[in-house]
Design an enzyme around this catalytic site. Structure first.
Site, PDB file in Angstrom:
ATOM      1  NE  ARG A  41      -0.400   5.884   6.318  1.00 38.84           N
ATOM      2  CZ  ARG A  41      -1.016   4.931   6.969  1.00 38.84           C
ATOM      3  NH1 ARG A  41      -0.349   4.119   7.748  1.00 38.84           N
ATOM      4  NH2 ARG A  41      -2.298   4.767   6.863  1.00 38.84           N
ATOM      5  CB  SER A 110       3.459  -0.268  -0.603  1.00 36.54           C
ATOM      6  OG  SER A 110       3.773   0.495   0.528  1.00 36.54           O
ATOM      7  CE  LYS A 138      -2.660   2.054   3.283  1.00 37.00           C
ATOM      8  NZ  LYS A 138      -1.651   1.578   2.367  1.00 37.00           N
TER       9      LYS A 138
END
Length: 181
Positions: A41, A110, A138
């Site tokens: 990511r 997700s 996040k």
């Protein structure tokens, strides 16, 4: 059908989180410690940088049989021959990812709330459900579900589920007890 995969210890890595050690070194150490799947990511890096990092990771992970997924970037996953992709609700739909990556790719999606359960279709191999716990990694994370809501949503998902968000050594067993695979 994608190859079998093991969600038991799934590492989501990010260059911003591994700056001191580096992504490659972090992943190598994590796999030595038991990581069974890796997601690359990088929300701020260029496609070129992501592809370069992904190729380096594949060189290390393939011989070990540990799958590499790319977060969000279906194009990069396809270009480097990654084992799959993990997409969010704002990315291309899972069926489009499947069409681009093929039947052997691992497709993760997700889900952060009950109203997103309908986005899980036949193209999805596993669901990243959460955040189960509050997370500081996040900035735009949805509110934490907590173990009770996670468990209730988990019972409604007919795919393997990985718990996401705020997982630590201290609370990992609670995530598994709530239904995480």
């Amino acid at each position: 059908m994608p190859p079998r995969f093991d969600l038991s210890l799934y590492l989501v890595t990010d260059p911003e989180m591994t700056a001191r050690r580096g992504v490659l070194e972090t992943v190598v150490a994590a796999v030595a410690g038991g990581v069974t799947m890796v997601q690359l990511r990088d929300k701020t890096g260029s496609a070129r940088t992501l592809a370069e990092t992904g190729r380096a990771l594949l060189a290390v992970l393939r011989p070990l049989g540990v799958p590499l997924l790319v977060n969000d970037r279906i194009d990069v996953a396809h270009a480097i021959g990654a084992d799959g992709v993990h997409i969010g609700q704002d990315d291309l739909p899972p069926a489009a990812a499947r069409a681009l990556l093929g039947r052997h790719a691992i497709i993760g999606l997700s889900v952060t709330a009950a109203d997103q359960l309908g986005t899980i279709d036949h193209s999805v191999d596993y669901v990243g459900l959460g955040p189960i716990f509050p997370t500081g990694t996040k900035a735009d994370a949805a509110p934490a579900l907590g173990e009770t809501e996670f468990a209730a949503l988990r019972r409604r998902i007919a795919r393997p589920v990985v718990a996401i968000g705020g997982i630590t050594l201290e609370n990992a067993a609670s995530a598994i007890a709530a239904g995480a695979d």
